[in-house]
Design an enzyme around this catalytic site. Structure first.
Site: not given
Length: 174
Positions: A2, A157, A160, A163
């Site tokens: 995360t 986001g 990755c 994410t």
């Protein structure tokens, strides 16, 4: 994993996190809440790492906050001591980001409690991307802490794969 990011600027502190829960290479859930309010809504906390492990740590951290009347640093140090010395807790794989109106801290499973430079924290799989983008925004714009956290989480986001774009954002104004 995360991404969790915390930014402090102009009498506001924010912790924001994405919502992806992955098991290996599979997305199990996309809307998890990894950022919470603790201790009578006076403390923000976010986690990266194992979800079950993080919930265990949230509970223990909240108990430390109650024990120490909401004193963030003392509670964080006491949790880190327990985490480092307790055989069961040592196996937990998570990191916590915690903040109140005075301090922002990272608590690690190695027993470290770190107060970051620039009042900026980013952890998790997208943490480096979020950190770099948030630092650039802090140094080159007049955006609010909330806007910086949201934009840096969006950038993380986009880069990755662990994410996503579902965001939970909590803030304290002081």
């Amino acid at each position: 994993m995360t991404t969790i990011v915390s930014v402090r600027r102009n009498n506001q502190v924010v912790i924001a996190g994405d919502g992806q829960v992955s098991l290996g290479n599979t997305v199990m859930k996309g809307n998890a809440r990894k950022v919470r309010r603790l201790y009578h809504n006076k403390v923000l906390a976010g986690f990266a790492g194992g979800t079950a492990d993080a919930f265990t740590l949230f509970e223990r951290f909240e108990a430390k906050l109650e024990m120490h009347q909401g004193h963030l640093l003392k509670s964080a140090v006491e949790l880190a001591k327990d985490w480092r010395s307790d055989k069961m807790l040592r196996k937990l794989e998570a990191m916590l980001v915690v903040a109140d109106t005075e301090s922002s801290l990272i608590i690690t499973g190695n027993g470290d409690v770190v107060q970051p430079e620039y009042d900026l924290i980013a952890i998790g799989s997208g943490g480096n991307y979020a950190h770099a983008s948030a630092l650039a925004l802090l140094q080159n714009t007049e955006l609010s802490a909330e806007e910086i956290a949201e934009k840096s989480l969006t950038i993380a986001g986009d880069i990755c794969v662990f994410t996503n774009q579902f965001k939970t954002i909590e803030k304290l104004d002081y």
